[in-house]
Design an enzyme around this catalytic site. Structure first.
Site, mmCIF file in Angstrom:
data_model
loop_
_atom_site.group_PDB
_atom_site.id
_atom_site.type_symbol
_atom_site.label_atom_id
_atom_site.label_comp_id
_atom_site.label_asym_id
_atom_site.label_seq_id
_atom_site.Cartn_x
_atom_site.Cartn_y
_atom_site.Cartn_z
ATOM 1 N N LYS A 118 0.818 -1.183 0.012
ATOM 2 C CA LYS A 118 -0.019 0.066 -0.069
ATOM 3 C C LYS A 118 0.918 1.159 0.116
ATOM 4 O O LYS A 118 0.588 2.160 -0.600
ATOM 5 C CB LYS A 118 -0.739 -0.068 1.282
ATOM 6 N N LYS A 201 -5.941 -10.440 -6.708
ATOM 7 C CA LYS A 201 -7.088 -10.701 -5.799
ATOM 8 C C LYS A 201 -8.241 -9.655 -6.281
ATOM 9 O O LYS A 201 -7.715 -8.544 -6.377
ATOM 10 C CB LYS A 201 -6.900 -10.947 -4.366
ATOM 11 N N LYS A 204 -11.163 -3.992 -3.182
ATOM 12 C CA LYS A 204 -11.642 -2.855 -3.143
ATOM 13 C C LYS A 204 -11.122 -1.706 -3.951
ATOM 14 O O LYS A 204 -11.556 -0.723 -4.307
ATOM 15 C CB LYS A 204 -11.882 -2.217 -1.587
HETATM 16 P P1 TYM Z 1 -10.743 -5.992 4.350
HETATM 17 O O1 TYM Z 1 -11.875 -4.729 4.925
HETATM 18 O O2 TYM Z 1 -9.863 -5.559 3.511
HETATM 19 O O3 TYM Z 1 -11.415 -7.318 4.167
HETATM 20 C C1 TYM Z 1 -12.564 -7.948 4.992
HETATM 21 C C2 TYM Z 1 -12.204 -9.511 4.936
HETATM 22 O O4 TYM Z 1 -12.448 -10.046 3.646
HETATM 23 C C3 TYM Z 1 -11.343 -10.838 3.028
HETATM 24 N N1 TYM Z 1 -10.967 -10.322 1.674
HETATM 25 C C4 TYM Z 1 -10.857 -11.524 0.601
HETATM 26 N N2 TYM Z 1 -11.186 -12.591 0.757
HETATM 27 C C5 TYM Z 1 -11.072 -13.537 -0.400
HETATM 28 N N3 TYM Z 1 -10.768 -13.318 -1.580
HETATM 29 C C6 TYM Z 1 -10.591 -11.784 -1.611
HETATM 30 N N4 TYM Z 1 -10.194 -11.301 -2.755
HETATM 31 C C7 TYM Z 1 -10.693 -10.960 -0.556
HETATM 32 N N5 TYM Z 1 -10.486 -9.468 -0.338
HETATM 33 C C8 TYM Z 1 -10.817 -9.283 0.998
HETATM 34 C C9 TYM Z 1 -10.300 -10.219 3.965
HETATM 35 O O5 TYM Z 1 -9.226 -11.193 4.118
HETATM 36 C C10 TYM Z 1 -10.696 -9.778 5.241
HETATM 37 O O6 TYM Z 1 -11.084 -11.042 5.991
HETATM 38 N N6 TYM Z 1 -7.452 -5.749 8.132
HETATM 39 C C11 TYM Z 1 -8.636 -6.106 7.853
HETATM 40 C C12 TYM Z 1 -9.583 -5.739 8.693
HETATM 41 C C13 TYM Z 1 -9.492 -5.850 10.307
HETATM 42 C C14 TYM Z 1 -9.396 -7.136 10.963
HETATM 43 C C15 TYM Z 1 -9.416 -6.851 11.989
HETATM 44 C C16 TYM Z 1 -9.896 -8.504 10.420
HETATM 45 C C17 TYM Z 1 -9.156 -4.860 11.141
HETATM 46 N N7 TYM Z 1 -9.086 -5.563 12.329
HETATM 47 C C18 TYM Z 1 -9.608 -7.745 13.364
HETATM 48 C C19 TYM Z 1 -9.717 -9.479 11.448
HETATM 49 C C20 TYM Z 1 -9.709 -9.291 12.595
HETATM 50 C C21 TYM Z 1 -8.981 -5.677 6.323
HETATM 51 O O7 TYM Z 1 -8.426 -4.820 5.843
HETATM 52 O O8 TYM Z 1 -9.848 -6.510 6.074
#
Ligand code: TYM
Length: 338
Positions: A118, A201, A204
């Site tokens: 990022k 992947k 967003k």
């Molecule tokens: P975020 O908001 O980017 O994504 C939310 C969840 O979606 C999953 N994900 C995917 N899974 C499969 N294929 C994809 N292409 C794909 N894109 C996204 C992510 O793995 C995630 O589980 N850092 C985290 C948010 C967070 C968090 C936490 C997660 C903050 N605190 C505590 C777990 C526990 C994030 O950016 O997710």
């Protein structure tokens, strides 16, 4: 012991950085959130503080946070079963975040690949310190609730590893305080790919949304995106991630949404063309996502109901988090106010 106490805990979070969640979020993580609430004591949060690491218009952030809650409810998170809350409603996340920053090595934080990706994309001048400490706040989110399992997609594996390391380090320096969590990653759907660029992947922050299926998009837009998915020039419908990433991704999505095995799908489509597969998958995708979108739009019509769910969730989360924080401060020798 009450049933809640005897159940294992799960915690997960999602960022409200966009108007809609996408199919990768749904299949990689959110479906598991819904399933796990039946068997676990579940805590799920919309991580609005993490979203501050990306510059966002305040009005949009506000709107997207409520839209995120509405989508989670529409996907099946039941607020009487799960504790659904907004991260910024529980100040202990920042408080524990600071403590964990003080036991994290700079080099250790610098090894996080998501930060590298990022920050490279936005350039050093536009990279904020919050992006660097992002995974440490994430570790606080998890450790505060003594979570056993963290349902996430593959891209979060390294952050969960860091969480485990920090929890273990704290426990060994200051005494048993934290449960050490495991990542709950479902192999088949842990990395859903972009429909236009099936070697990246679904994300967003993709340069174009043409290959990203969004939960809140109109059905005809999603149908069109599936029908125009990038595939190779061969004809055979076969799962082969290396040589046929586009078709393999479509089969993965098809299988996840219908419960049919990939082998079964290969058999059903033997002798048929890519066009048939895409057309039928478009119907499947629309069939699953349209009711979710409609339900989310209904929830958004009643902000008072959303606020009441969040108030309740915030209170429940806050009392669990406050207890952990008291234990942490005491273990480290901070003097209690009394
Ligand atoms: P975020 O908001 O980017 O994504 C939310 C969840 O979606 C999953 N994900 C995917 N899974 C499969 N294929 C994809 N292409 C794909 N894109 C996204 C992510 O793995 C995630 O589980 N850092 C985290 C948010 C967070 C968090 C936490 C997660 C903050 N605190 C505590 C777990 C526990 C994030 O950016 O997710």
């Amino acid at each position: 012991m009450s049933t809640e106490e005897s159940k294992e805990r799960v915690l997960s979070g999602i960022q409200p950085t966009h108007d809609s969640f996408h199919l990768g979020n749904h299949l990689g993580a959110l479906r598991q959130w819904v399933a796990l609430q039946d068997t676990h004591d579940a805590f799920y949060c919309v991580v609005d503080l993490h979203a501050l690491t990306i510059e966002t218009d305040p009005k949009l952030l506000h709107q997207r946070t409520l839209a995120s809650v509405a989508q989670l409810l529409a996907l099946g998170i039941n607020p009487t079963q799960s504790t659904l809350f907004i991260q910024s409603h529980v100040p202990a996340h920042n408080q524990l975040g600071w403590v964990l920053e003080c036991i994290t090595g700079f080099g250790e934080a610098n090894r996080m690949t998501q930060f590298k990706d990022k920050s490279q994309k936005s350039g050093a001048d536009r990279t904020v310190v919050g992006l660097f400490t992002y995974p440490i706040l994430q570790a606080a989110d998890i450790l505060l609730y003594q979570a056993n399992q963290v349902p996430v997609g593959e891209d979060q594996r390294q952050h969960i590893e860091l969480t485990r390391d920090l929890g273990q380090r704290f426990n060994s320096r200051f005494g048993e305080t934290f449960t050490i969590p495991d990542a709950h990653i479902i192999k088949g759907t842990a990395k859903i790919m972009d429909l236009q660029d099936p070697t990246s992947k679904m994300s967003k922050s993709a340069a174009t949304m043409a290959g990203v299926i969004e939960l809140m998009d109109a059905p005809e837009i999603n149908a069109k995106k599936v029908k125009s998915a990038m595939t190779d020039t061969e004809r055979e419908i076969k799962f082969d991630e290396k040589n046929k990433p586009g078709i393999s991704n479509l089969l993965t999505i098809y299988s996840a949404l219908t419960g049919q095995s990939i082998k079964q799908l290969e058999e059903n489509y033997s002798g048929k063309g890519y066009g048939d597969l895409k057309k039928e998958l478009a119907d499947v995708v629309v069939g699953v996502l349209e009711p979710i979108r409609n339900s989310a739009l209904d929830y958004l019509k009643d902000p008072a109901q959303l606020q009441s769910i969040l108030k309740d969730g915030g209170q429940r989360a806050g009392s669990v988090a406050a207890q952990t924080l008291r234990n942490v401060y005491s273990a480290m020798g901070l003097v209690a106010r009394g």
